[in-house]
Motif scaffolding. Structure first.
Motif, PDB file in Angstrom:
ATOM      1  N   THR A 129      47.352  33.041 -64.838  1.00  0.00           N
ATOM      2  CA  THR A 129      46.944  34.333 -65.372  1.00  0.00           C
ATOM      3  C   THR A 129      48.064  34.936 -66.202  1.00  0.00           C
ATOM      4  OG1 THR A 129      47.726  35.531 -63.435  1.00  0.00           O
ATOM      5  CG2 THR A 129      45.427  34.820 -63.419  1.00  0.00           C
ATOM      6  N   ALA A 130      47.672  35.659 -67.219  1.00  0.00           N
ATOM      7  CA  ALA A 130      48.658  36.298 -68.082  1.00  0.00           C
ATOM      8  C   ALA A 130      49.468  37.331 -67.298  1.00  0.00           C
ATOM      9  CB  ALA A 130      47.963  36.954 -69.268  1.00  0.00           C
ATOM     10  N   GLU A 131      48.807  38.057 -66.400  1.00  0.00           N
ATOM     11  CA  GLU A 131      49.509  39.078 -65.625  1.00  0.00           C
ATOM     12  C   GLU A 131      50.573  38.453 -64.728  1.00  0.00           C
ATOM     13  OE1 GLU A 131      46.221  38.858 -65.805  1.00  0.00           O
ATOM     14  OE2 GLU A 131      45.350  40.819 -66.210  1.00  0.00           O
ATOM     15  N   GLY A 132      50.245  37.349 -64.089  1.00  0.00           N
ATOM     16  CA  GLY A 132      51.209  36.670 -63.229  1.00  0.00           C
ATOM     17  C   GLY A 132      52.402  36.161 -64.005  1.00  0.00           C
ATOM     18  N   GLN A 133      52.140  35.583 -65.167  1.00  0.00           N
ATOM     19  CA  GLN A 133      53.232  35.064 -65.983  1.00  0.00           C
ATOM     20  C   GLN A 133      54.102  36.193 -66.525  1.00  0.00           C
ATOM     21  OE1 GLN A 133      51.806  32.346 -68.946  1.00  0.00           O
ATOM     22  NE2 GLN A 133      50.758  31.073 -67.443  1.00  0.00           N
ATOM     23  N   ILE A 134      53.477  37.297 -66.929  1.00  0.00           N
ATOM     24  CA  ILE A 134      54.235  38.440 -67.424  1.00  0.00           C
ATOM     25  C   ILE A 134      55.125  38.993 -66.317  1.00  0.00           C
ATOM     26  CG2 ILE A 134      54.032  40.827 -68.220  1.00  0.00           C
ATOM     27  CD1 ILE A 134      51.493  39.888 -69.759  1.00  0.00           C
TER      28      ILE A 134
ATOM     29  N   GLU B 198      52.195  48.946 -64.028  1.00  0.00           N
ATOM     30  CA  GLU B 198      52.713  48.392 -62.774  1.00  0.00           C
ATOM     31  C   GLU B 198      54.147  47.898 -62.903  1.00  0.00           C
ATOM     32  OE1 GLU B 198      50.165  45.443 -61.135  1.00  0.00           O
ATOM     33  OE2 GLU B 198      48.464  46.807 -60.974  1.00  0.00           O
ATOM     34  N   LEU B 199      54.482  47.323 -64.039  1.00  0.00           N
ATOM     35  CA  LEU B 199      55.809  46.747 -64.223  1.00  0.00           C
ATOM     36  C   LEU B 199      56.799  47.702 -64.897  1.00  0.00           C
ATOM     37  CD1 LEU B 199      54.851  43.141 -65.343  1.00  0.00           C
ATOM     38  CD2 LEU B 199      55.676  43.865 -63.114  1.00  0.00           C
ATOM     39  N   ASN B 200      56.319  48.882 -65.282  1.00  0.00           N
ATOM     40  CA  ASN B 200      57.161  49.865 -65.978  1.00  0.00           C
ATOM     41  C   ASN B 200      57.793  49.286 -67.229  1.00  0.00           C
ATOM     42  OD1 ASN B 200      56.652  51.912 -64.102  1.00  0.00           O
ATOM     43  ND2 ASN B 200      58.259  51.114 -62.755  1.00  0.00           N
ATOM     44  N   ILE B 201      56.998  48.602 -68.026  1.00  0.00           N
ATOM     45  CA  ILE B 201      57.470  48.028 -69.284  1.00  0.00           C
ATOM     46  C   ILE B 201      57.185  49.051 -70.375  1.00  0.00           C
ATOM     47  CG2 ILE B 201      57.203  46.170 -70.951  1.00  0.00           C
ATOM     48  CD1 ILE B 201      56.203  44.418 -68.686  1.00  0.00           C
ATOM     49  N   ARG B 202      58.208  49.376 -71.133  1.00  0.00           N
ATOM     50  CA  ARG B 202      58.024  50.324 -72.223  1.00  0.00           C
ATOM     51  C   ARG B 202      57.363  49.618 -73.387  1.00  0.00           C
ATOM     52  NH1 ARG B 202      64.034  52.205 -73.301  1.00  0.00           N
ATOM     53  NH2 ARG B 202      64.210  49.977 -73.556  1.00  0.00           N
ATOM     54  N   LYS B 203      56.607  50.339 -74.131  1.00  0.00           N
ATOM     55  CA  LYS B 203      56.011  49.791 -75.349  1.00  0.00           C
ATOM     56  C   LYS B 203      56.479  50.631 -76.494  1.00  0.00           C
ATOM     57  CE  LYS B 203      53.115  47.807 -78.155  1.00  0.00           C
ATOM     58  NZ  LYS B 203      53.344  46.658 -78.831  1.00  0.00           N
TER      59      LYS B 203
END
Length: 89
Positions: free
Chosen positions: A24-29, A84-89
């Motif tokens: 899954t993309a979410e798992g890999q990210i 969930e991961l607190n990744i800034r965009k």
């Protein structure tokens, strides 16, 4: 320090749905984010470790590509993983 198998299973269980669902993309990210965090901490100590710096840049690029894929195909999943991961965009 390398991520242990148990740590990877925990990440995939939380973000991928199951321990064995590694595609899954979410798992890999989430996995890439954990590795990026670890490498960033290492780079703060070893500022002249250029091989780690190059690997970190490549890993950020891979994560960015997966995030772009999610953004293009399923905006709700994209927004959820960013929050969930607190990744800034």
């Amino acid at each position: 320090m390398k991520l242990t198998t148990e740590a990877k299973k925990q990440i995939f269980k939380k973000f991928g749905g199951a321990e064995t669902n590694t595609g899954t993309a979410e798992g890999q990210i989430a996995l890439f984010t954990e590795r990026i965090t670890h490498m960033t901490e290492h780079m703060q100590v070893a500022k002249k470790d250029f091989s780690t710096q190059r690997a970190l840049i490549r890993l950020v690029g891979k994560r960015r590509a997966l995030l772009d894929y999610l953004h293009k195909n399923d905006i709700n999943r994209y927004r959820k993983i960013i929050a969930e991961l607190n990744i800034r965009k």
